[in-house]
Design a protein around this motif. Structure first.
Motif, mmCIF file in Angstrom:
data_model
loop_
_atom_site.group_PDB
_atom_site.id
_atom_site.type_symbol
_atom_site.label_atom_id
_atom_site.label_comp_id
_atom_site.label_asym_id
_atom_site.label_seq_id
_atom_site.Cartn_x
_atom_site.Cartn_y
_atom_site.Cartn_z
ATOM 1 N N HIS A 194 0.751 -1.251 0.035
ATOM 2 C CA HIS A 194 -0.063 -0.052 -0.021
ATOM 3 C C HIS A 194 0.789 1.323 -0.057
ATOM 4 O O HIS A 194 0.326 2.369 0.401
ATOM 5 N N ALA A 195 2.344 1.092 -0.366
ATOM 6 C CA ALA A 195 3.186 2.083 -0.459
ATOM 7 C C ALA A 195 3.063 3.151 0.859
ATOM 8 O O ALA A 195 3.299 4.621 0.562
ATOM 9 N N VAL A 196 3.013 2.484 1.988
ATOM 10 C CA VAL A 196 3.348 3.304 2.880
ATOM 11 C C VAL A 196 4.641 3.669 3.270
ATOM 12 O O VAL A 196 5.478 2.836 3.393
ATOM 13 N N GLN A 197 4.986 4.728 3.637
ATOM 14 C CA GLN A 197 6.279 5.276 3.548
ATOM 15 C C GLN A 197 6.802 4.965 5.164
ATOM 16 O O GLN A 197 6.015 4.936 6.086
ATOM 17 N N PRO A 198 8.162 4.676 5.271
ATOM 18 C CA PRO A 198 8.730 4.448 6.587
ATOM 19 C C PRO A 198 8.336 5.319 7.690
ATOM 20 O O PRO A 198 8.393 5.212 8.720
ATOM 21 N N ASP A 199 8.463 6.644 7.372
ATOM 22 C CA ASP A 199 8.432 7.800 8.305
ATOM 23 C C ASP A 199 7.005 8.024 8.469
ATOM 24 O O ASP A 199 6.707 8.785 9.182
ATOM 25 N N GLN A 200 6.066 7.132 7.762
ATOM 26 C CA GLN A 200 4.546 7.259 8.228
ATOM 27 C C GLN A 200 4.167 6.256 9.266
ATOM 28 O O GLN A 200 2.876 6.344 9.678
ATOM 29 N N CYS A 201 5.055 5.380 9.631
ATOM 30 C CA CYS A 201 4.601 4.210 10.244
ATOM 31 C C CYS A 201 5.639 3.995 11.460
ATOM 32 O O CYS A 201 7.015 4.014 11.044
ATOM 33 N N HIS A 202 5.233 2.992 12.623
ATOM 34 C CA HIS A 202 6.235 2.560 13.282
ATOM 35 C C HIS A 202 5.686 1.133 13.626
ATOM 36 O O HIS A 202 4.481 0.810 13.950
ATOM 37 N N VAL A 203 6.487 0.223 13.206
ATOM 38 C CA VAL A 203 6.322 -1.266 13.342
ATOM 39 C C VAL A 203 7.103 -1.942 14.406
ATOM 40 O O VAL A 203 8.343 -1.617 14.443
ATOM 41 N N ASP A 204 6.514 -2.638 15.554
ATOM 42 C CA ASP A 204 7.661 -3.009 16.246
ATOM 43 C C ASP A 204 6.794 -4.436 17.070
ATOM 44 O O ASP A 204 5.566 -4.126 17.432
ATOM 45 N N GLY A 205 7.465 -5.153 17.560
ATOM 46 C CA GLY A 205 6.818 -6.528 18.153
ATOM 47 C C GLY A 205 7.864 -7.286 18.036
ATOM 48 O O GLY A 205 8.626 -7.558 17.182
ATOM 49 N N PRO A 206 7.617 -8.555 18.996
ATOM 50 C CA PRO A 206 8.562 -9.666 19.090
ATOM 51 C C PRO A 206 8.390 -10.479 17.898
ATOM 52 O O PRO A 206 7.342 -10.393 17.120
ATOM 53 N N GLU A 207 9.226 -11.430 17.694
ATOM 54 C CA GLU A 207 9.068 -12.473 16.557
ATOM 55 C C GLU A 207 8.268 -13.354 16.772
ATOM 56 O O GLU A 207 8.136 -14.061 18.075
ATOM 57 N N ILE A 208 7.059 -13.531 15.943
ATOM 58 C CA ILE A 208 6.007 -14.291 16.136
ATOM 59 C C ILE A 208 5.796 -15.040 14.885
ATOM 60 O O ILE A 208 5.462 -14.584 13.711
ATOM 61 N N ALA A 209 5.627 -16.329 14.931
ATOM 62 C CA ALA A 209 5.413 -17.226 13.852
ATOM 63 C C ALA A 209 3.710 -17.584 13.860
ATOM 64 O O ALA A 209 3.235 -18.051 14.864
ATOM 65 N N LEU A 210 3.104 -17.185 12.762
ATOM 66 C CA LEU A 210 1.649 -17.402 12.810
ATOM 67 C C LEU A 210 1.250 -18.386 12.017
ATOM 68 O O LEU A 210 2.017 -18.936 11.066
ATOM 69 N N SER A 211 0.021 -19.323 12.133
ATOM 70 C CA SER A 211 -0.046 -20.354 11.455
ATOM 71 C C SER A 211 -0.508 -19.739 10.333
ATOM 72 O O SER A 211 -1.078 -18.634 9.938
ATOM 73 N N PRO A 212 -0.478 -20.557 9.305
ATOM 74 C CA PRO A 212 -1.344 -20.117 7.885
ATOM 75 C C PRO A 212 -2.727 -19.226 7.921
ATOM 76 O O PRO A 212 -2.649 -18.231 7.075
ATOM 77 N N HIS A 213 -3.368 -20.154 8.604
ATOM 78 C CA HIS A 213 -4.886 -19.500 8.872
ATOM 79 C C HIS A 213 -4.787 -17.964 9.279
ATOM 80 O O HIS A 213 -5.543 -17.212 9.062
ATOM 81 N N ALA A 214 -4.124 -18.103 10.550
ATOM 82 C CA ALA A 214 -4.069 -16.462 11.351
ATOM 83 C C ALA A 214 -3.388 -15.801 10.256
ATOM 84 O O ALA A 214 -3.919 -14.456 10.259
ATOM 85 N N ALA A 215 -2.470 -16.042 9.417
ATOM 86 C CA ALA A 215 -1.836 -15.094 8.722
ATOM 87 C C ALA A 215 -2.707 -14.460 7.512
ATOM 88 O O ALA A 215 -2.629 -13.445 7.278
ATOM 89 N N GLU A 216 -3.514 -15.406 7.149
ATOM 90 C CA GLU A 216 -4.456 -15.077 5.946
ATOM 91 C C GLU A 216 -5.246 -13.883 6.542
ATOM 92 O O GLU A 216 -5.550 -13.004 5.893
#
Lengths: 124, 712
Positions: B585-607
């Motif tokens: 969605h072409a969100v620029q890095p300066d427009q957002c803050h992404v943070d969280g621990p490493e988490i592995a999602l099941s395919p279903h949850a990922a969807e």
């Protein structure tokens, strides 16, 4: 909508996909049915039966969790009619459930309604 | 004679006395015999005596006058003869030895007086001859008794018609008894000692006694049960002669001779009949000569340097080393080598030779034989190659092999067989029972039925069944076997091979599931698309807008699908998912803050999370922070709740101003508030504040992903 094919039928939907479950609910309610439960997981049958009778159950075979067959057997044991609605082939059905009502996805509304009507009819 | 005068007698006597060939003289004692004789006077002396003593006529003179020594020597003898009036013969050694004399002293009366005549003869020659014969006799006797051979002297007895009928032993030697078994034979006749003696002996001895011709012969006496080697010769001057018989019992020698001849014959036959080559070699093993047997090398002819002539270049060094070693050790030699025959063919010969040693232990020659082992070598080679090929093939192909002796129950397993059955190699003694132990209990009856059927019909045994290891592992195996039958049609052996098809089985099963899953997914997807399309419809008045939204959602679903099929069964990293969705969605890095621990999602949850981020981002671009100079924080965390790990994700917009107030429950909101609880058994909140949208998703993490993961 003047379709009343399933008028007064109390129906349970077991479908792990939210959108398809909603879709089904809408079309069954449009046909006059009362959808008493809609669930992505195996529901507590006894609790449901305490609230009233169940005329038919629409089951999505979910091999991912592998529980739907046991649920179908439970229904069979309680003489509650059910119809499988699934993307799998009928060949996937275990031997003891081989003769069960069965619809292949994507099924149109008419066939789903007819299958449920037929199932609940023959059980009565 | 009375007419004759004494004078005439005297002259006659004198004439006779003088003519005597022997030396003679007549003495009369001077003195009285018996009382003292001083000397002896010659009354007469003949010319022979004069010649012997070299003197003249000594008549009338005294003995002591001429020969005082003789007087001393003889006077006692002369006196004794006179007194006894008896003649005496005396032998005396002469002065010049070796010379012997015989002296005959005769008493007589001469002219009324007592006298004595002495006659002297030189017997030196006779004496020596007699001495010699006596010595010879003694030596002969010694020899006679010393020899091992039997010896006897016999006299053949003839009847009135001069036919020999028997023979009598005159003399026998010491060895006689031992050689004949006849005891005390001397003086006895043969037929007396051994009545059954064959006539041939009497006939032979009779013939020799009559002809005087010696004979030598070997003959067996059945009566005495002895073989004799006999030399019989005549003794004496005239027929019938006595016989000397020199003989020997040669029974042992004869038996040995017979045995030797027999053995030689057999050896000869053996050599002739032998399919081997019999040869001899010089002490150095360089020259070889064929002495019998089959000409395996072709026409060898004279002695040849066989290593150079027959052994191919490549094998020569090894053969020479073998020969040198045997020569050094002086021990039997064994060599197996290729050789080129005189005809040019290459054959394999196995040669064995033993050294023949002389008394000093030096090798005089080698004697041996060689066998053509070409066929054996070829068979061995083929067997070796075959076995090697089978071994390598079965190792590479991981083929387990077995052989079952139906009669004895004995079994052979290849190493792979042990492994497939879950035994370490050699851990157990292979048997039907040990095999049956490892067959899956549910499959055993079926397997045994197949084996029994194959044994009964002779058809190949072909079966697939499960094998259980003690570790709990279950293997699928494919086995094929065949029974061997004897002439009577009785099963005697079973040979078979088996491979582990667990992987194949798993892949087949996997493939079956995959096809089913694919069908399921495609059909489900179509159902889903239909539902999404229907559910998207009410919120848009314009078709263009509806189509944009629908396509956006379908693309988000497509992204999830591609993520899932790219790594089927594996989990999806939440941070990566979020970043990719923002990137789309072409969100620029300066427009957002992404943070969280490493988490592995099941395919279903990922969807679901993908779709949620898509909806939120789309919405934000259209109405919120991303459409303006706003800012988004996307943060997540995880915590343990009960027996499950939960993940909480928050989407928070900060915008300067809100374009429209949106309260209607749109697709995205439904997704968060309804689908998350429904499909993920979690919670979803969606709120629109003055500063922007705040969305929160919470759901438990589950391991079980797609059916595409066969391990789940």
């Amino acid at each position: 909508m003047t379709d009343r094919t399933l008028s007064g039928h109390r129906i349970v939907i077991l479908e792990d996909d939210y959108y398809q479950a909603q879709d089904c609910r809408q079309l069954l309610e449009a046909a006059g049915a009362k959808v008493i439960a809609i669930s992505a997981t195996v529901p507590d049958l006894s609790a449901l039966l305490e609230e009233g009778r169940i005329d038919a159950v629409l089951i999505d075979i979910n091999l991912g969790h592998g529980l739907s067959f046991d649920f179908a057997r439970d229904l069979k044991a309680r003489a509650i009619p059910f119809v499988f609605l699934t993307g799998y082939d009928a060949a996937m059905l275990p031997d003891d459930l081989a003769g069960s009502g069965y619809l292949t996805k994507p099924a149109d509304a008419a066939r789903i309604k007819a299958a449920l009507a037929h199932a609940s009819q023959s059980a009565r | 004679m009375a007419e004759h005068s004494s004078e005439t007698d005297d002259s006659l006597f004198r004439a006779a006395f003088g003519a005597l060939p022997d030396a003679a003289c007549i003495f009369e004692p001077i003195g009285v015999p018996g009382e003292g004789v001083a000397d002896w006077r010659y009354l007469a002396i003949n010319p022979a005596l004069c010649a012997m003593f070299g003197t003249g006529d000594l008549t009338g003179q005294a003995l002591g006058q001429h020969f005082p020594k003789m007087l001393a020597h003889w006077t006692a003898d002369l006196e004794r003869v006179i007194l006894s009036d008896t003649p005496a013969v005396l032998v005396r050694e002469g002065g010049q030895s070796p010379s012997f004399y015989e002296v005959v002293l005769t008493p007589l009366r001469y002219a009324g007086r007592r006298a004595i005549m002495a006659r002297i003869r030189d017997i030196t020659g006779e004496h020596q001859a007699r001495e010699k014969r006596r010595e010879a006799d003694a030596r002969y006797k010694l020899l006679f008794d010393a020899i091992d051979e039997g010896f006897c002297i016999i006299e053949v007895v003839f009847d009135a018609d001069n036919r020999p009928v028997d023979y009598r032993f005159i003399e026998v030697n010491g060895a006689f008894v031992e050689q004949t078994g006849l005891v005390n034979p001397v003086g006895k006749a043969m037929r007396e000692l051994e009545p059954d003696i064959e006539d041939k002996w009497v006939a032979a001895y009779g013939r020799i006694a009559q002809t005087g011709v010696a004979e030598r012969f070997e003959s067996k006496s059945e009566a005495m049960n002895r073989w004799f080697d006999v030399y019989a010769f005549p003794i004496g001057e005239t027929a019938p002669y006595l016989l000397g018989i020199l003989f020997e019992d040669i029974g042992k020698r004869k038996a040995m001779e017979l045995a030797l001849r027999h053995s030689e014959n057999r050896l000869h036959s053996l050599i002739e009949a032998s399919s081997d080559l019999i040869f001899r070699m010089n002490p150095e093993c360089t020259l070889m000569q064929q002495v019998g047997g089959k000409p395996l090398l072709g026409d060898v002819g004279e002695e040849r340097n066989w290593v150079e002539d027959f052994v191919p270049d490549g094998d020569r060094a090894a053969v020479e080393a073998g020969l040198a070693d045997a020569v050094r050790r002086r021990a039997p030699l064994e060599i197996e080598s290729r050789v080129r025959t005189a005809g040019g063919d290459i054959v394999w010969l196995a040669a064995r030779a033993v050294p023949v040693l002389d008394e000093s232990g030096a090798i005089t020659e080698w004697f041996g034989m060689a066998t053509d082992v070409t066929t054996r070598r070829q068979t061995e080679q083929q067997l070796f190659q075959g076995a090697e090929m089978l071994r390598v093939a079965s190792e590479i192909g991981k083929v387990a092999m077995w052989e079952w002796n139906v009669e004895t129950g004995e079994m052979f397993w290849s190493e792979e067989h042990y492994r497939i059955e879950g035994y370490s190699v050699g851990e157990v003694i292979p048997s039907y029972e040990r095999w049956a132990d490892r067959v899956h209990p549910d499959d055993l009856a079926g397997v045994e039925l197949r084996v029994a059927k194959a044994m009964e019909t002779g058809e190949d045994y072909i079966h697939e069944y499960r094998v259980c290891h003690p570790t709990g592992d279950i293997l699928w195996v494919s086995a094929r076997g065949r029974f061997m039958f004897d002439e009577a049609g009785k099963p005697v052996r079973m040979l078979g091979a088996m491979i582990d098809i667990t992987q194949r089985r798993r892949e087949e099963e996997w493939q079956r599931l995959l096809v089913a899953e694919l069908q399921h997914r495609v059909r489900n997807l179509i159902g889903m698309v239909r539902s999404v399309a229907r559910l998207s419809a009410p919120s848009h008045r314009h078709v263009d807008e509806y189509v944009d939204h629908l396509i956006g959602r379908l693309q988000a679903m497509g992204r999830t699908q591609s993520t899932l099929t790219r790594s089927p069964g594996s989990s999806v990293d939440l941070a990566e998912l979020v970043r990719e969705e923002l990137l789309v969605h072409a969100v620029q890095p300066d427009q957002c803050h992404v943070d969280g621990p490493e988490i592995a999602l099941s395919p279903h949850a990922a969807e679901i999370v993908t779709l949620a981020i898509h909806e939120l981002a789309t919405n934000s671009i259209k109405y919120g922070a991303l459409g303006d100079t706003g800012y988004i924080r996307i943060v997540w965390s995880s915590e343990q709740r009960g027996d499950k790990q939960w993940v909480s994700l928050r989407w928070q917009e900060t915008a300067q101003l809100r374009k429209t107030k949106q309260n209607r429950k749109g697709f995205g909101r439904k997704l968060i508030e309804e689908r998350v609880p429904y499909e993920l058994q979690g919670h979803g909140r969606f709120a629109v504040h003055d500063t922007g949208v705040l969305a929160e998703l919470e759901f438990p993490l589950v391991d079980a992903g797609s059916i595409l993961d066969p391990r789940s």
